[in-house]
Design a protein around this motif. Structure first.
Motif, short mmCIF file in Angstrom:
data_model
loop_
_atom_site.label_atom_id
_atom_site.label_comp_id
_atom_site.label_asym_id
_atom_site.label_seq_id
_atom_site.Cartn_x
_atom_site.Cartn_y
_atom_site.Cartn_z
N THR A 5 4.08 10.64 -6.51
CA THR A 5 5.08 10.98 -7.54
C THR A 5 4.40 11.33 -8.86
O THR A 5 4.71 12.36 -9.48
N ALA A 6 3.46 10.51 -9.30
CA ALA A 6 2.77 10.76 -10.57
C ALA A 6 1.92 12.03 -10.51
O ALA A 6 1.83 12.77 -11.49
N THR A 7 1.32 12.30 -9.36
CA THR A 7 0.51 13.51 -9.20
C THR A 7 1.37 14.75 -9.31
O THR A 7 1.04 15.70 -10.03
N LEU A 8 2.49 14.76 -8.59
CA LEU A 8 3.37 15.93 -8.62
C LEU A 8 4.00 16.14 -9.99
O LEU A 8 4.37 17.26 -10.33
N SER A 53 3.73 5.95 -5.43
CA SER A 53 3.62 6.11 -6.88
C SER A 53 2.55 7.13 -7.23
O SER A 53 2.71 7.89 -8.20
N ILE A 54 1.47 7.19 -6.47
CA ILE A 54 0.42 8.18 -6.71
C ILE A 54 0.95 9.58 -6.46
O ILE A 54 0.73 10.50 -7.25
N LEU A 105 0.83 -1.20 0.00
CA LEU A 105 0.00 0.00 0.00
C LEU A 105 0.87 1.25 0.00
O LEU A 105 0.59 2.21 -0.72
N GLN A 106 1.94 1.25 0.78
CA GLN A 106 2.84 2.39 0.80
C GLN A 106 3.46 2.61 -0.57
O GLN A 106 3.62 3.75 -1.01
N SER A 107 3.78 1.54 -1.25
CA SER A 107 4.33 1.65 -2.60
C SER A 107 3.33 2.31 -3.55
O SER A 107 3.69 3.18 -4.36
N GLN A 164 -7.10 11.79 -11.49
CA GLN A 164 -6.76 11.20 -12.80
C GLN A 164 -5.72 10.09 -12.63
O GLN A 164 -5.85 9.02 -13.22
N VAL A 165 -4.72 10.35 -11.83
CA VAL A 165 -3.67 9.34 -11.61
C VAL A 165 -4.28 8.09 -10.99
O VAL A 165 -3.99 6.97 -11.41
N GLU A 166 -5.13 8.27 -9.98
CA GLU A 166 -5.74 7.12 -9.32
C GLU A 166 -6.64 6.33 -10.28
O GLU A 166 -6.67 5.10 -10.24
N GLN A 167 -7.37 7.03 -11.14
CA GLN A 167 -8.24 6.35 -12.09
C GLN A 167 -7.45 5.56 -13.12
O GLN A 167 -7.94 4.57 -13.66
N GLU A 168 -6.23 5.99 -13.40
CA GLU A 168 -5.40 5.32 -14.40
C GLU A 168 -4.57 4.18 -13.83
O GLU A 168 -3.87 3.50 -14.58
N LEU A 169 -4.66 3.96 -12.52
CA LEU A 169 -3.89 2.86 -11.92
C LEU A 169 -4.38 1.53 -12.47
O LEU A 169 -5.59 1.31 -12.60
#
Length: 155
Positions: A37-40, A34-35, A28-30, A120-125
């Motif tokens: 990092t991708a968001t920023l 990643s969320i 979960l931490q991973s 958007q990042v979360e939806q694309e996971l």
């Protein structure tokens, strides 16, 4: 912090949370990392950050990155050492920067853009990544049920 596998804490944690708890937490931490990092790194956030930097320049601050104000204050604090006048001046400058920073973040819509980008990042996971959250929720629910049973229903 590391706990020996045969310690009372480790045994109790396994009994309450199950053998997969630690693995689920790390997974979960991973996903969280990643969320973030991708968001920023998302185009919406980068565009808002550029607007913020322009706004900061208009206020007399030459920052390119959201972390730059922190770095500048830290550098001034290090240089000030124990000089009370320099420390006071640094504090006053930090307040001046903070006011401009808050204004510029608002004008750039930074919080809104971060929220949009994160969605958007979360939806694309990929499903494999989102299943980690489902596994964690299930393990937590099972732990809560075990804790309630162990406490005689008074948890």
């Amino acid at each position: 912090m590391s706990i020996p596998d045969d310690s009372c804490v480790a045994v109790a944690r396994r009994a309450l949370y199950g053998a997969s708890w630690d693995r689920n937490q790390y997974a979960l931490q991973s996903v969280r990392n990643s969320i973030v990092t991708a968001t920023l790194d998302h185009a919406l956030v980068r565009a808002a950050e550029r607007k913020w930097a322009r706004c900061m320049r208009e206020g007399g601050f030459r920052y390119q990155d959201l972390a730059d104000p922190f770095k500048a204050v830290e550098k001034r604090l290090d240089a000030a050492g124990s000089d009370r006048a320099a420390l006071r001046a640094t504090g006053e400058e930090e307040l001046r920067v903070a006011v401009r920073d808050a204004t510029c973040q608002t004008e750039a819509g930074l919080a809104e853009q971060v929220a949009r980008a994160q969605r958007q990042v979360e939806q694309e996971l990929p499903a494999a990544r989102t299943s980690v959250l489902d596994d964690f929720r299930a393990a937590r629910q099972a732990a809560l049920e075990r804790a309630e049973t162990a406490s005689g229903g008074s948890a």
